[in-house]
Motif scaffolding. Structure first.
Motif, PDB file in Angstrom:
ATOM      1  N   ILE A  56      -0.007  -2.904  -6.166  1.00 13.02           N
ATOM      2  CA  ILE A  56       0.077  -1.808  -5.211  1.00 13.02           C
ATOM      3  C   ILE A  56      -1.254  -1.068  -5.182  1.00 13.02           C
ATOM      4  O   ILE A  56      -1.837  -0.782  -6.230  1.00 13.02           O
ATOM      5  CB  ILE A  56       1.213  -0.835  -5.590  1.00 13.02           C
ATOM      6  CG1 ILE A  56       2.568  -1.498  -5.369  1.00 13.02           C
ATOM      7  CG2 ILE A  56       1.126   0.452  -4.779  1.00 13.02           C
ATOM      8  CD1 ILE A  56       3.733  -0.635  -5.790  1.00 13.02           C
ATOM      9  N   TYR A  57      -1.713  -0.778  -3.969  1.00 13.25           N
ATOM     10  CA  TYR A  57      -2.860   0.116  -3.812  1.00 13.25           C
ATOM     11  C   TYR A  57      -2.345   1.459  -3.342  1.00 13.25           C
ATOM     12  O   TYR A  57      -1.726   1.574  -2.279  1.00 13.25           O
ATOM     13  CB  TYR A  57      -3.857  -0.458  -2.806  1.00 13.25           C
ATOM     14  CG  TYR A  57      -5.022   0.466  -2.528  1.00 13.25           C
ATOM     15  CD1 TYR A  57      -5.828   0.923  -3.564  1.00 13.25           C
ATOM     16  CD2 TYR A  57      -5.305   0.898  -1.235  1.00 13.25           C
ATOM     17  CE1 TYR A  57      -6.894   1.783  -3.317  1.00 13.25           C
ATOM     18  CE2 TYR A  57      -6.375   1.747  -0.972  1.00 13.25           C
ATOM     19  CZ  TYR A  57      -7.155   2.185  -2.023  1.00 13.25           C
ATOM     20  OH  TYR A  57      -8.198   3.039  -1.793  1.00 13.25           O
ATOM     21  N   ASP A  58      -2.582   2.503  -4.138  1.00 12.39           N
ATOM     22  CA  ASP A  58      -2.077   3.843  -3.835  1.00 12.39           C
ATOM     23  C   ASP A  58      -3.119   4.589  -3.010  1.00 12.39           C
ATOM     24  O   ASP A  58      -3.905   5.383  -3.532  1.00 12.39           O
ATOM     25  CB  ASP A  58      -1.767   4.584  -5.141  1.00 12.39           C
ATOM     26  CG  ASP A  58      -1.000   5.879  -4.894  1.00 12.39           C
ATOM     27  OD1 ASP A  58      -0.875   6.263  -3.722  1.00 12.39           O
ATOM     28  OD2 ASP A  58      -0.538   6.495  -5.870  1.00 12.39           O
ATOM     29  N   SER A  59      -3.103   4.354  -1.710  1.00  6.13           N
ATOM     30  CA  SER A  59      -4.104   4.958  -0.836  1.00  6.13           C
ATOM     31  C   SER A  59      -3.892   6.453  -0.661  1.00  6.13           C
ATOM     32  O   SER A  59      -4.782   7.154  -0.161  1.00  6.13           O
ATOM     33  CB  SER A  59      -4.080   4.277   0.535  1.00  6.13           C
ATOM     34  OG  SER A  59      -2.834   4.506   1.187  1.00  6.13           O
ATOM     35  N   SER A  60      -2.733   6.970  -1.069  1.00  5.20           N
ATOM     36  CA  SER A  60      -2.480   8.405  -0.928  1.00  5.20           C
ATOM     37  C   SER A  60      -3.388   9.230  -1.819  1.00  5.20           C
ATOM     38  O   SER A  60      -3.512  10.443  -1.656  1.00  5.20           O
ATOM     39  CB  SER A  60      -1.015   8.727  -1.260  1.00  5.20           C
ATOM     40  OG  SER A  60      -0.725   8.415  -2.630  1.00  5.20           O
ATOM     41  N   ASN A  61      -4.055   8.575  -2.787  1.00  5.12           N
ATOM     42  CA  ASN A  61      -4.940   9.285  -3.697  1.00  5.12           C
ATOM     43  C   ASN A  61      -6.412   9.109  -3.346  1.00  5.12           C
ATOM     44  O   ASN A  61      -7.285   9.462  -4.141  1.00  5.12           O
ATOM     45  CB  ASN A  61      -4.705   8.798  -5.140  1.00  5.12           C
ATOM     46  CG  ASN A  61      -3.368   9.252  -5.681  1.00  5.12           C
ATOM     47  OD1 ASN A  61      -3.199  10.374  -6.143  1.00  5.12           O
ATOM     48  ND2 ASN A  61      -2.390   8.355  -5.606  1.00  5.12           N
ATOM     49  N   VAL A  65       0.867  -1.170   0.000  1.00  8.78           N
ATOM     50  CA  VAL A  65       0.000   0.000   0.000  1.00  8.78           C
ATOM     51  C   VAL A  65       0.906   1.223   0.000  1.00  8.78           C
ATOM     52  O   VAL A  65       1.785   1.356   0.869  1.00  8.78           O
ATOM     53  CB  VAL A  65      -0.929   0.030   1.231  1.00  8.78           C
ATOM     54  CG1 VAL A  65      -1.677   1.353   1.301  1.00  8.78           C
ATOM     55  CG2 VAL A  65      -1.919  -1.122   1.167  1.00  8.78           C
ATOM     56  N   GLN A  66       0.735   2.090  -0.991  1.00 12.00           N
ATOM     57  CA  GLN A  66       1.538   3.308  -1.058  1.00 12.00           C
ATOM     58  C   GLN A  66       0.850   4.395  -0.247  1.00 12.00           C
ATOM     59  O   GLN A  66      -0.284   4.775  -0.525  1.00 12.00           O
ATOM     60  CB  GLN A  66       1.715   3.761  -2.516  1.00 12.00           C
ATOM     61  CG  GLN A  66       2.654   4.939  -2.669  1.00 12.00           C
ATOM     62  CD  GLN A  66       3.026   5.204  -4.113  1.00 12.00           C
ATOM     63  OE1 GLN A  66       2.697   4.416  -5.000  1.00 12.00           O
ATOM     64  NE2 GLN A  66       3.729   6.301  -4.344  1.00 12.00           N
ATOM     65  N   VAL A  67       1.548   4.899   0.771  1.00 16.26           N
ATOM     66  CA  VAL A  67       0.937   5.845   1.701  1.00 16.26           C
ATOM     67  C   VAL A  67       1.222   7.302   1.330  1.00 16.26           C
ATOM     68  O   VAL A  67       0.486   8.206   1.727  1.00 16.26           O
ATOM     69  CB  VAL A  67       1.384   5.567   3.139  1.00 16.26           C
ATOM     70  CG1 VAL A  67       0.857   4.221   3.591  1.00 16.26           C
ATOM     71  CG2 VAL A  67       2.902   5.601   3.267  1.00 16.26           C
ATOM     72  N   ASP A  68       2.313   7.561   0.608  1.00 16.18           N
ATOM     73  CA  ASP A  68       2.582   8.883   0.052  1.00 16.18           C
ATOM     74  C   ASP A  68       3.521   8.707  -1.136  1.00 16.18           C
ATOM     75  O   ASP A  68       3.753   7.574  -1.581  1.00 16.18           O
ATOM     76  CB  ASP A  68       3.155   9.850   1.099  1.00 16.18           C
ATOM     77  CG  ASP A  68       4.424   9.333   1.756  1.00 16.18           C
ATOM     78  OD1 ASP A  68       5.279   8.749   1.051  1.00 16.18           O
ATOM     79  OD2 ASP A  68       4.565   9.489   2.977  1.00 16.18           O
ATOM     80  N   TYR A 124      -7.110  -4.212   3.929  1.00 14.27           N
ATOM     81  CA  TYR A 124      -5.649  -4.110   4.014  1.00 14.27           C
ATOM     82  C   TYR A 124      -5.279  -2.643   4.118  1.00 14.27           C
ATOM     83  O   TYR A 124      -6.104  -1.763   3.852  1.00 14.27           O
ATOM     84  CB  TYR A 124      -4.979  -4.753   2.801  1.00 14.27           C
ATOM     85  CG  TYR A 124      -5.565  -4.393   1.461  1.00 14.27           C
ATOM     86  CD1 TYR A 124      -5.241  -3.198   0.836  1.00 14.27           C
ATOM     87  CD2 TYR A 124      -6.447  -5.253   0.822  1.00 14.27           C
ATOM     88  CE1 TYR A 124      -5.771  -2.867  -0.399  1.00 14.27           C
ATOM     89  CE2 TYR A 124      -6.993  -4.937  -0.408  1.00 14.27           C
ATOM     90  CZ  TYR A 124      -6.646  -3.747  -1.019  1.00 14.27           C
ATOM     91  OH  TYR A 124      -7.185  -3.419  -2.241  1.00 14.27           O
ATOM     92  N   GLY A 125      -4.047  -2.400   4.494  1.00 11.63           N
ATOM     93  CA  GLY A 125      -3.606  -1.024   4.605  1.00 11.63           C
ATOM     94  C   GLY A 125      -2.437  -0.875   5.546  1.00 11.63           C
ATOM     95  O   GLY A 125      -2.011  -1.852   6.177  1.00 11.63           O
ATOM     96  N   PRO A 126      -1.922   0.330   5.668  1.00 10.15           N
ATOM     97  CA  PRO A 126      -0.853   0.565   6.633  1.00 10.15           C
ATOM     98  C   PRO A 126      -1.371   0.700   8.054  1.00 10.15           C
ATOM     99  O   PRO A 126      -0.599   0.651   8.998  1.00 10.15           O
ATOM    100  CB  PRO A 126      -0.231   1.885   6.145  1.00 10.15           C
ATOM    101  CG  PRO A 126      -1.362   2.598   5.477  1.00 10.15           C
ATOM    102  CD  PRO A 126      -2.197   1.513   4.843  1.00 10.15           C
ATOM    103  N   GLU A 127      -2.692   0.886   8.212  1.00 13.23           N
ATOM    104  CA  GLU A 127      -3.248   1.026   9.545  1.00 13.23           C
ATOM    105  C   GLU A 127      -4.418   0.060   9.715  1.00 13.23           C
ATOM    106  O   GLU A 127      -4.997  -0.421   8.753  1.00 13.23           O
ATOM    107  CB  GLU A 127      -3.714   2.457   9.810  1.00 13.23           C
ATOM    108  CG  GLU A 127      -4.995   2.862   9.075  1.00 13.23           C
ATOM    109  CD  GLU A 127      -4.758   3.239   7.628  1.00 13.23           C
ATOM    110  OE1 GLU A 127      -5.732   3.230   6.852  1.00 13.23           O
ATOM    111  OE2 GLU A 127      -3.604   3.543   7.290  1.00 13.23           O
TER     112      GLU A 127
END
Length: 444
Positions: A304-309, A122-125, A212-215
């Motif tokens: 990759i899931y780009d959660s920053s967007n 997961v891309q966070v930034d 899923y995710g960083p948190e």
């Protein structure tokens, strides 16, 4: 034994030819790649009511061994070993064991349906990534039984979870990682009921949660729930000494960045032969996979899931890939030389017409409406083409399988899937693998 229960179990034993009502993942991979048109214990993951038909047995396996990058003389361990069992308590008598109560569990199984939606990162930034960990709980639980009529019911719970830790490759121990989170929870139930001595029906439905995710996320975050449904019937055909099986299923999968809807409907037959068993099925297949900010990254060799967007208002646009077509599959097994030894072969072939639409997605797409070469979605650009399942990568989805089984006194049964490239290797270099899966069951 109740007439209906006897009919169900008798049909299961009869169609296997060799008298085996117990199957394994290795048997399925060797003999057609799916369980849609046969009745065996692996079908408990499609309809948990079937657990009551295959009670009082233990099952285990070393997991799949499909590494295709082995060097000469190299070796790796198989992945995702499993073990468990199912047990029943009868409240009837010797002549009629129904009603029954059934409980069981399996440890280590990775759900092919749900876990495949977990990305690698997961891309966070712009510069930072959080690795999506491998789930470690991986537990299947079963609860069910039969009514006095012999009809069966069942519930199934699957939990695969990791939160706050990851396996350190250097020390081979789990260590703290606050960014590690992945969770799959699935609950489903089903019924198996008989109509006369030659017809049975099955229905099942379920709900799942993929996160899923960083948190860490709470269970009800975002409302991304998935829904599953299956149905099939077995009609005895005396003319072919077998059964006709219509079947249908539908899945509505929702996960961060993913909306996947699919449906399958078809018909098959299975036939008991002299010292063997044969089945074949034809299916219509439809799938619509929609995604946003969900990419394959060439450098990182994973999704990759780009959660920053993420848009806090929920205003997102989707890539859309649609597949429509058909699939044919078959399997055959037969005793050879001895009654305790059986060989198996099977395969499947799908032909799908695929259409892609990515121009509506503004994030990550170039001005010409195409993704760059280093990162792209399920489709790189708009267009149409034909596609098929993997030809020969050792997976459960590829074209053909081959294996054998050993049956010891109708109690201990060992099933082996043979590596597809076994006969095409240089035996003097010690390369590759001999078997790709080994499972066993013990009934008592």
């Amino acid at each position: 034994m109740n007439l209906r229960t006897a009919a169900a179990v008798g049909a299961a034993v009869g169609v296997f030819g060799v008298g085996s009502a117990f199957a394994t993942f290795a048997r399925v991979e060797s003999m057609g790649k799916n369980t849609t048109y046969i009745m065996d214990d692996v079908s408990i993951f499609d309809n948990p009511a079937n657990a009551s038909l295959y009670s009082n047995y233990l099952i285990g396996g070393f997991g799949s061994y499909t590494d295709n990058n082995l060097k000469a003389g190299g070796n790796v361990d198989p992945q995702h070993p499993t073990f468990g069992g199912i047990f029943s308590l009868s409240f009837g008598d010797e002549n009629n064991p129904d009603p029954k109560f059934t409980i069981g569990g399996l440890l280590g199984r990775t759900s092919e349906l749900a876990n495949k939606y977990l990305p690698k990162f997961v891309q966070v930034d712009e510069y930072n990534y959080a690795a999506v960990p491998t789930t470690v709980t991986n537990f299947d639980g079963f609860l069910g039984g039969t009514f006095s009529s012999g009809d069966a019911w069942g519930l199934h719970l699957y939990i695969a979870h990791q939160d706050g830790g990851e396996l350190d490759s250097a020390s081979n121990t789990y260590q703290v990682n606050g960014d590690a989170f992945a969770s799959v929870v699935q609950l489903d139930g089903g019924l198996n009921f008989q109509v006369g001595s030659g017809t049975s029906y099955e229905v099942s439905a379920g709900i799942a949660r993929i996160q899923y995710g960083p948190e860490h996320h709470s269970f009800f975050d975002d409302g991304n729930f998935s829904f599953l449904a299956k149905a099939r019937a077995f009609f005895t055909l005396d003319a072919i000494d077998g059964e006709l099986i219509p079947a249908a299923s539908a899945n509505f999968i929702a996960a961060p960045g993913i909306d996947d809807k699919s449906a399958q409907a078809g018909v098959g037959i299975n036939v008991a032969m002299d010292r063997g068993f044969f089945w074949m099925g034809v299916d219509f297949v439809w799938d619509q996979f929609k995604s946003h900010d969900y990419f394959y990254d060439v450098a990182k060799k994973g999704w990759i899931y780009d959660s920053s967007n993420d848009d806090p208002d929920g205003n997102v646009v989707w890539d859309v890939r649609q597949d429509i077509g058909g699939k044919i599959s078959f399997g055959i097994e037969r005793n050879i030389w001895w009654d305790w030894f059986v060989i198996r072969v099977g395969g499947q072939k799908s032909i799908l017409y695929t259409s892609c639409n990515v121009k509506s997605n503004s994030h990550g797409v170039n001005s010409d409406g195409k993704y760059p070469d280093n990162r792209y979605g399920k489709c790189k650009a708009d267009g149409n083409f034909f596609s098929t399942n993997p030809l020969a990568d050792g997976s459960n989805d590829d074209h053909v399988g081959f294996g054998f089984g050993i049956n010891i006194e109708e109690r201990l049964k060992i099933d082996v899937t043979v590596a597809e490239d076994l006969l095409f290797r240089n035996p003097f270099q010690g390369e590759g693998r001999i078997f790709s899966r080994l499972d066993a069951t013990y009934s008592f």
